[in-house]
Design a protein around this motif. Structure first.
Motif, PDB file in Angstrom:
ATOM      1  N   MET A   1      33.382  52.832  41.138  1.00  0.00           N
ATOM      2  CA  MET A   1      33.550  51.588  40.420  1.00  0.00           C
ATOM      3  C   MET A   1      32.188  50.879  40.397  1.00  0.00           C
ATOM      4  SD  MET A   1      35.965  48.274  41.302  1.00  0.00           S
ATOM      5  CE  MET A   1      37.405  49.253  41.466  1.00  0.00           C
ATOM      6  N   THR A   2      31.790  50.456  39.230  1.00  0.00           N
ATOM      7  CA  THR A   2      30.510  49.764  39.097  1.00  0.00           C
ATOM      8  C   THR A   2      30.684  48.287  39.425  1.00  0.00           C
ATOM      9  OG1 THR A   2      30.828  49.177  36.770  1.00  0.00           O
ATOM     10  CG2 THR A   2      29.829  51.344  37.236  1.00  0.00           C
ATOM     11  N   GLN A   3      29.586  47.608  39.642  1.00  0.00           N
ATOM     12  CA  GLN A   3      29.621  46.168  39.917  1.00  0.00           C
ATOM     13  C   GLN A   3      30.230  45.416  38.737  1.00  0.00           C
ATOM     14  OE1 GLN A   3      28.906  44.625  42.724  1.00  0.00           O
ATOM     15  NE2 GLN A   3      29.375  42.621  41.877  1.00  0.00           N
ATOM     16  N   GLU A   4      29.900  45.855  37.520  1.00  0.00           N
ATOM     17  CA  GLU A   4      30.435  45.201  36.317  1.00  0.00           C
ATOM     18  C   GLU A   4      31.946  45.367  36.243  1.00  0.00           C
ATOM     19  OE1 GLU A   4      30.046  45.724  31.533  1.00  0.00           O
ATOM     20  OE2 GLU A   4      28.200  45.841  32.697  1.00  0.00           O
ATOM     21  N   THR A   5      32.430  46.573  36.552  1.00  0.00           N
ATOM     22  CA  THR A   5      33.869  46.824  36.524  1.00  0.00           C
ATOM     23  C   THR A   5      34.574  45.970  37.575  1.00  0.00           C
ATOM     24  OG1 THR A   5      33.452  49.089  35.828  1.00  0.00           O
ATOM     25  CG2 THR A   5      35.643  48.605  36.675  1.00  0.00           C
ATOM     26  N   ALA A   6      33.998  45.890  38.758  1.00  0.00           N
ATOM     27  CA  ALA A   6      34.591  45.060  39.815  1.00  0.00           C
ATOM     28  C   ALA A   6      34.614  43.604  39.391  1.00  0.00           C
ATOM     29  CB  ALA A   6      33.799  45.228  41.112  1.00  0.00           C
ATOM     30  N   SER A   7      33.550  43.158  38.738  1.00  0.00           N
ATOM     31  CA  SER A   7      33.481  41.784  38.261  1.00  0.00           C
ATOM     32  C   SER A   7      34.547  41.520  37.208  1.00  0.00           C
ATOM     33  CB  SER A   7      32.092  41.506  37.687  1.00  0.00           C
ATOM     34  OG  SER A   7      32.040  40.214  37.156  1.00  0.00           O
ATOM     35  N   ASP A   8      34.744  42.466  36.281  1.00  0.00           N
ATOM     36  CA  ASP A   8      35.769  42.317  35.247  1.00  0.00           C
ATOM     37  C   ASP A   8      37.164  42.254  35.866  1.00  0.00           C
ATOM     38  OD1 ASP A   8      33.865  42.316  33.282  1.00  0.00           O
ATOM     39  OD2 ASP A   8      34.163  44.426  32.718  1.00  0.00           O
ATOM     40  N   ILE A   9      37.416  43.125  36.835  1.00  0.00           N
ATOM     41  CA  ILE A   9      38.722  43.130  37.493  1.00  0.00           C
ATOM     42  C   ILE A   9      38.939  41.799  38.209  1.00  0.00           C
ATOM     43  CG2 ILE A   9      40.068  44.174  39.356  1.00  0.00           C
ATOM     44  CD1 ILE A   9      38.752  46.858  38.559  1.00  0.00           C
ATOM     45  N   THR A  10      37.916  41.319  38.870  1.00  0.00           N
ATOM     46  CA  THR A  10      38.027  40.052  39.579  1.00  0.00           C
ATOM     47  C   THR A  10      38.287  38.910  38.608  1.00  0.00           C
ATOM     48  OG1 THR A  10      36.554  40.868  41.294  1.00  0.00           O
ATOM     49  CG2 THR A  10      36.865  38.499  41.178  1.00  0.00           C
ATOM     50  N   GLU A  11      37.564  38.893  37.479  1.00  0.00           N
ATOM     51  CA  GLU A  11      37.774  37.846  36.486  1.00  0.00           C
ATOM     52  C   GLU A  11      39.199  37.898  35.943  1.00  0.00           C
ATOM     53  OE1 GLU A  11      35.947  36.317  32.240  1.00  0.00           O
ATOM     54  OE2 GLU A  11      34.719  37.586  33.518  1.00  0.00           O
ATOM     55  N   GLU A  12      39.686  39.099  35.653  1.00  0.00           N
ATOM     56  CA  GLU A  12      41.060  39.241  35.162  1.00  0.00           C
ATOM     57  C   GLU A  12      42.057  38.776  36.214  1.00  0.00           C
ATOM     58  OE1 GLU A  12      41.745  43.251  33.846  1.00  0.00           O
ATOM     59  OE2 GLU A  12      40.006  43.214  32.520  1.00  0.00           O
ATOM     60  N   ALA A  13      41.801  39.096  37.471  1.00  0.00           N
ATOM     61  CA  ALA A  13      42.700  38.683  38.554  1.00  0.00           C
ATOM     62  C   ALA A  13      42.707  37.167  38.699  1.00  0.00           C
ATOM     63  CB  ALA A  13      42.284  39.349  39.864  1.00  0.00           C
ATOM     64  N   ILE A  14      41.550  36.538  38.553  1.00  0.00           N
ATOM     65  CA  ILE A  14      41.464  35.075  38.657  1.00  0.00           C
ATOM     66  C   ILE A  14      42.233  34.423  37.518  1.00  0.00           C
ATOM     67  CG2 ILE A  14      39.897  33.099  38.491  1.00  0.00           C
ATOM     68  CD1 ILE A  14      37.830  34.897  39.983  1.00  0.00           C
ATOM     69  N   VAL A  15      42.038  34.904  36.307  1.00  0.00           N
ATOM     70  CA  VAL A  15      42.744  34.343  35.151  1.00  0.00           C
ATOM     71  C   VAL A  15      44.254  34.509  35.327  1.00  0.00           C
ATOM     72  CG1 VAL A  15      43.148  34.619  32.667  1.00  0.00           C
ATOM     73  CG2 VAL A  15      40.811  34.611  33.555  1.00  0.00           C
ATOM     74  N   ALA A  16      44.685  35.670  35.781  1.00  0.00           N
ATOM     75  CA  ALA A  16      46.114  35.912  36.000  1.00  0.00           C
ATOM     76  C   ALA A  16      46.664  34.991  37.090  1.00  0.00           C
ATOM     77  CB  ALA A  16      46.354  37.376  36.367  1.00  0.00           C
ATOM     78  N   ALA A  17      45.902  34.781  38.156  1.00  0.00           N
ATOM     79  CA  ALA A  17      46.342  33.909  39.245  1.00  0.00           C
ATOM     80  C   ALA A  17      46.451  32.464  38.779  1.00  0.00           C
ATOM     81  CB  ALA A  17      45.377  34.021  40.424  1.00  0.00           C
ATOM     82  N   VAL A  18      45.494  32.013  37.996  1.00  0.00           N
ATOM     83  CA  VAL A  18      45.544  30.648  37.460  1.00  0.00           C
ATOM     84  C   VAL A  18      46.760  30.494  36.558  1.00  0.00           C
ATOM     85  CG1 VAL A  18      44.381  29.000  35.935  1.00  0.00           C
ATOM     86  CG2 VAL A  18      43.070  30.206  37.691  1.00  0.00           C
ATOM     87  N   ASP A  19      47.007  31.476  35.693  1.00  0.00           N
ATOM     88  CA  ASP A  19      48.185  31.422  34.818  1.00  0.00           C
ATOM     89  C   ASP A  19      49.471  31.345  35.632  1.00  0.00           C
ATOM     90  OD1 ASP A  19      46.645  31.511  32.526  1.00  0.00           O
ATOM     91  OD2 ASP A  19      46.963  33.657  32.168  1.00  0.00           O
ATOM     92  N   ARG A  20      49.568  32.162  36.693  1.00  0.00           N
ATOM     93  CA  ARG A  20      50.765  32.134  37.544  1.00  0.00           C
ATOM     94  C   ARG A  20      50.927  30.775  38.203  1.00  0.00           C
ATOM     95  NH1 ARG A  20      49.120  37.325  39.063  1.00  0.00           N
ATOM     96  NH2 ARG A  20      48.232  36.513  40.986  1.00  0.00           N
ATOM     97  N   ALA A  21      49.847  30.230  38.733  1.00  0.00           N
ATOM     98  CA  ALA A  21      49.911  28.931  39.412  1.00  0.00           C
ATOM     99  C   ALA A  21      50.345  27.834  38.451  1.00  0.00           C
ATOM    100  CB  ALA A  21      48.552  28.603  40.040  1.00  0.00           C
ATOM    101  N   ILE A  22      49.787  27.829  37.248  1.00  0.00           N
ATOM    102  CA  ILE A  22      50.162  26.819  36.246  1.00  0.00           C
ATOM    103  C   ILE A  22      51.634  26.964  35.876  1.00  0.00           C
ATOM    104  CG2 ILE A  22      49.823  26.099  33.846  1.00  0.00           C
ATOM    105  CD1 ILE A  22      46.808  26.689  34.308  1.00  0.00           C
ATOM    106  N   ASN A  23      52.109  28.186  35.695  1.00  0.00           N
ATOM    107  CA  ASN A  23      53.519  28.406  35.360  1.00  0.00           C
ATOM    108  C   ASN A  23      54.435  27.895  36.471  1.00  0.00           C
ATOM    109  OD1 ASN A  23      52.979  29.528  32.870  1.00  0.00           O
ATOM    110  ND2 ASN A  23      52.989  31.623  33.631  1.00  0.00           N
ATOM    111  N   VAL A  24      54.058  28.141  37.720  1.00  0.00           N
ATOM    112  CA  VAL A  24      54.865  27.672  38.843  1.00  0.00           C
ATOM    113  C   VAL A  24      54.923  26.147  38.854  1.00  0.00           C
ATOM    114  CG1 VAL A  24      54.940  27.493  41.369  1.00  0.00           C
ATOM    115  CG2 VAL A  24      54.516  29.705  40.286  1.00  0.00           C
ATOM    116  N   ILE A  25      53.782  25.497  38.662  1.00  0.00           N
ATOM    117  CA  ILE A  25      53.742  24.031  38.667  1.00  0.00           C
ATOM    118  C   ILE A  25      54.550  23.460  37.512  1.00  0.00           C
ATOM    119  CG2 ILE A  25      52.208  22.054  38.271  1.00  0.00           C
ATOM    120  CD1 ILE A  25      50.212  23.410  40.150  1.00  0.00           C
ATOM    121  N   GLN A  26      54.420  24.055  36.317  1.00  0.00           N
ATOM    122  CA  GLN A  26      55.191  23.562  35.165  1.00  0.00           C
ATOM    123  C   GLN A  26      56.683  23.714  35.399  1.00  0.00           C
ATOM    124  OE1 GLN A  26      53.403  25.888  32.002  1.00  0.00           O
ATOM    125  NE2 GLN A  26      52.177  24.144  31.325  1.00  0.00           N
TER     126      GLN A  26
END
Length: 84
Positions: A1-26
């Motif tokens: 896994m390259t650094q760029e791939t790890a960064s992309d996965i992390t960014e996707e995970a962060i966006v997904a986590a934020v979406d989940r948190a917002i849905n829970v709060i709503q």
């Protein structure tokens, strides 16, 4: 896994986590209003783990029904002004 791939996965995970948190709060906010629980002293806190490495914490006050109507009304006005 390259650094760029790890960064992309992390960014996707962060966006997904934020979406989940917002849905829970709503969802929780809506449930509190439907049960007519006084919202003056209600604050919600959501905690979501991201890839078992980072923890996202989000806090929000539960708006009153009147505040939601006012926000919706002002958003509708600003949206219609942008169309002209």
């Amino acid at each position: 896994m390259t650094q760029e791939t790890a960064s992309d996965i992390t960014e996707e995970a962060i966006v997904a986590a934020v979406d989940r948190a917002i849905n829970v709060i709503q969802t929780a906010s809506q449930e509190i209003r439907e049960r007519q629980i006084p919202t003056e002293n209600v604050a919600l806190e959501v905690s979501v783990k991201i890839m078992a490495v980072v923890e996202l914490k989000m806090k929000a006050d539960v708006p009153k029904e009147e505040q939601l109507k006012e926000n919706h009304k002002s958003k509708s006005l600003s949206d219609s002004e942008g169309e002209h």
